[in-house]
Every structure is written in C-alpha cells, then in structure tokens.
Design an enzyme around this catalytic site. Sequence first.
Site, PDB file in Angstrom:
ATOM      1  N   ASP A 132       0.830  -1.206   0.000  1.00  0.00           N
ATOM      2  CA  ASP A 132       0.000   0.000   0.000  1.00  0.00           C
ATOM      3  C   ASP A 132       0.867   1.261   0.000  1.00  0.00           C
ATOM      4  O   ASP A 132       1.978   1.259   0.545  1.00  0.00           O
ATOM      5  CB  ASP A 132      -0.905  -0.028   1.243  1.00  0.00           C
ATOM      6  CG  ASP A 132      -2.106   0.883   1.088  1.00  0.00           C
ATOM      7  OD1 ASP A 132      -2.316   1.426  -0.012  1.00  0.00           O
ATOM      8  OD2 ASP A 132      -2.832   1.053   2.075  1.00  0.00           O
ATOM      9  N   ASN A 171     -10.744  -2.637  -6.498  1.00  0.00           N
ATOM     10  CA  ASN A 171      -9.889  -1.688  -7.242  1.00  0.00           C
ATOM     11  C   ASN A 171     -10.444  -1.293  -8.612  1.00  0.00           C
ATOM     12  O   ASN A 171      -9.985  -0.320  -9.219  1.00  0.00           O
ATOM     13  CB  ASN A 171      -8.459  -2.231  -7.404  1.00  0.00           C
ATOM     14  CG  ASN A 171      -7.629  -2.161  -6.137  1.00  0.00           C
ATOM     15  OD1 ASN A 171      -6.687  -2.917  -5.948  1.00  0.00           O
ATOM     16  ND2 ASN A 171      -7.980  -1.257  -5.229  1.00  0.00           N
TER      17      ASN A 171
HETATM   18  C1  FPP Z   1      -1.703   0.142  -3.582  1.00  0.00           C
HETATM   19  O1  FPP Z   1      -1.271   1.484  -3.532  1.00  0.00           O
HETATM   20  C2  FPP Z   1      -1.153  -0.544  -4.742  1.00  0.00           C
HETATM   21  C3  FPP Z   1      -1.866  -1.170  -5.754  1.00  0.00           C
HETATM   22  C4  FPP Z   1      -3.331  -1.189  -5.769  1.00  0.00           C
HETATM   23  C5  FPP Z   1      -1.209  -1.795  -6.902  1.00  0.00           C
HETATM   24  C6  FPP Z   1      -0.057  -2.698  -6.575  1.00  0.00           C
HETATM   25  C7  FPP Z   1       0.698  -2.965  -7.806  1.00  0.00           C
HETATM   26  C8  FPP Z   1       2.022  -3.005  -7.903  1.00  0.00           C
HETATM   27  C9  FPP Z   1       2.949  -2.848  -6.752  1.00  0.00           C
HETATM   28  C10 FPP Z   1       2.601  -3.186  -9.255  1.00  0.00           C
HETATM   29  C11 FPP Z   1       3.334  -4.452  -9.479  1.00  0.00           C
HETATM   30  C12 FPP Z   1       2.608  -5.689  -9.182  1.00  0.00           C
HETATM   31  C13 FPP Z   1       2.747  -6.863  -9.822  1.00  0.00           C
HETATM   32  C14 FPP Z   1       2.095  -8.046  -9.260  1.00  0.00           C
HETATM   33  C15 FPP Z   1       3.479  -7.082 -11.065  1.00  0.00           C
HETATM   34  P1  FPP Z   1      -2.353   2.637  -3.649  1.00  0.00           P
HETATM   35  O2  FPP Z   1      -2.482   2.993  -5.087  1.00  0.00           O
HETATM   36  O3  FPP Z   1      -3.611   2.197  -2.985  1.00  0.00           O
HETATM   37  O4  FPP Z   1      -1.669   3.788  -2.857  1.00  0.00           O
HETATM   38  P2  FPP Z   1      -2.405   4.928  -2.001  1.00  0.00           P
HETATM   39  O5  FPP Z   1      -3.134   4.236  -0.889  1.00  0.00           O
HETATM   40  O6  FPP Z   1      -1.259   5.751  -1.512  1.00  0.00           O
HETATM   41  O7  FPP Z   1      -3.300   5.660  -2.934  1.00  0.00           O
END
Ligand code: FPP
Length: 250
Positions: free
Chosen positions: A28, A76
């Site tokens: 996260d 998501n």
């Molecule tokens: C959460 O941060 C992250 C995600 C929903 C996406 C995770 C994806 C990756 C790390 C890319 C690589 C993954 C793979 C499996 C190849 P957020 O966007 O919710 O952050 P925030 O809470 O700060 O908005």
Amino acid sequence: MTAQLISTISTPIKDLTKLPQHIAIIMDGNGRWAKNKGLPRIEGHRRGANTLKEILRCCKNWGIKTLTTYAFSTENWGRPLTEVDFLMALFERLLRKELAEMNAEGVCIRFIGDLSPLPQSLQQSMYQAMETTKNNQAVYFNVAINYGSRLEIVKACRSIAEKIEQGELKPEAIDESLLSEYLYTSDSPDPDLLIRTSGEMRLSNFLLWQMAYTEIYITETLWPDFNQQELLQALESYQKRDRRFGRKVS
Ligand code: FPP
C-alpha cells in the site's frame, strides 16, 4: 529449510531458526508516494513493481518459501479508468519482461483471484507464466489479482454445495481442512506473517480465512520505499513474537 542449509546462502538474517515460511504483503502507498514527489500515481505503481522484485528475491535467497502479494482487489475496479488500464498494462508488461528471468531463478508463479474479467492478452500471459513455472520450487510467488477474500469463500461454499447436490459429498464431511481445499490458496500453507505498508491497519478483504493466526506487521513506509532493510526489520519483529495459536501457555 533447515538453518544449516540456509547458512550456505549469503544472508544478513541474524537468527535463521524462526523464519516465516509464508509472508503475505499488502503493498500500500504507491499513490501517496507519487503524490509526495509531485509525480503521477502511475509512477508510484511503476516503482512499486521494482520493490516487489527486490522483495521476491530476498524471500528466495533467505529461504522464505512462499510470498503472496495483493496486486489488485475486486474493489480496485472503482479506481479511475486510466489507472486501472495502466495497472493491467503494467502487469502484462512485467510478466512478458520478467518471465524468463523468474523461471531461470526457480520462481513458481501463481495467480489467485477471478482472472476471467481481466483483458484477454493479460489472461494469456498469466496462464503462460503459470504453465512455464509450474514445476519450479525455489520460491512460490502468489499474486492476488481481482481477488476478494469474501468472494473466494462464497465460491468455495458454492462448489461444495454443488458436490453435495450431485451426491459426491456428505454435509458431515465439511470441515476446516475441506473448505481450505476449495480456496485459491489450497497449495500454500497459511501465511505466518502479514506485512502492510503505509500505516493502514486493515485487512482489506485479503486472505481472511487463511490469516486466522497470522502475525501482523504494519510499517509507515510507503510500498515504493520498502526494501531489504525494512523486510529484515519485519522479520526481526516476527521472530520476537510468541505464537500460541490460541493455546494457553503455563
Ligand atoms: C496500492 O497502492 C497498490 C496497488 C493497488 C497496486 C499494486 C501494484 C504493484 C505494486 C505493481 C506491481 C505488481 C505486480 C504483481 C506485477 P495505492 O495505489 O492504494 O496507494 P495509495 O493508498 O497511496 O493511494
């Protein structure tokens, strides 16, 4: 893996005797990391992917057999379309770029979740990656995509009900281990340690059944800044825990 065996591998871990066999991670803070730097959110995801590569390699080198990460939840889809599209394209690009190397390093990759609504070309890359790496044993890498734990449990119940309807199963045969067999994670032990970055204290519909007795480690660090050093801190915290699984100790 025994401590004796792991000691042949170069590792910064001080105590090799009490390592988790399975780590689950809620990655996260990508968006906040990007915002703090005045960058678009997608840059956070790009950097987050680099972090994931580093952490997977640590798990492999340190004898942690299974890593399960939450890449995209059933919720998501509610994000802006441009971000969803970017994430789908990123998953596909990474798979194409990294598959050969992951295979050479002995990574067994498995996707958990309902893959059917994902773009066709991404699904193809996923099934190809699972097929190519299915016999690898160096590290088991589960990636949750379009995953939601409640839906996983509902689907398991539905499959069990169908078996009963067809006369293949008796209701009294249903127990915890039978239900576990119907989950996406039937091949993995339950996670020993959950790491969640960015300070949020929630499970967010991730592995609810599987994490009944999992130790939880929360760090304020945003996922793109998480690294080997941070993982070591999480492991040291885990090693100090007294895991009782609900049992009373004298
Ligand atoms: C959460 O941060 C992250 C995600 C929903 C996406 C995770 C994806 C990756 C790390 C890319 C690589 C993954 C793979 C499996 C190849 P957020 O966007 O919710 O952050 P925030 O809470 O700060 O908005």
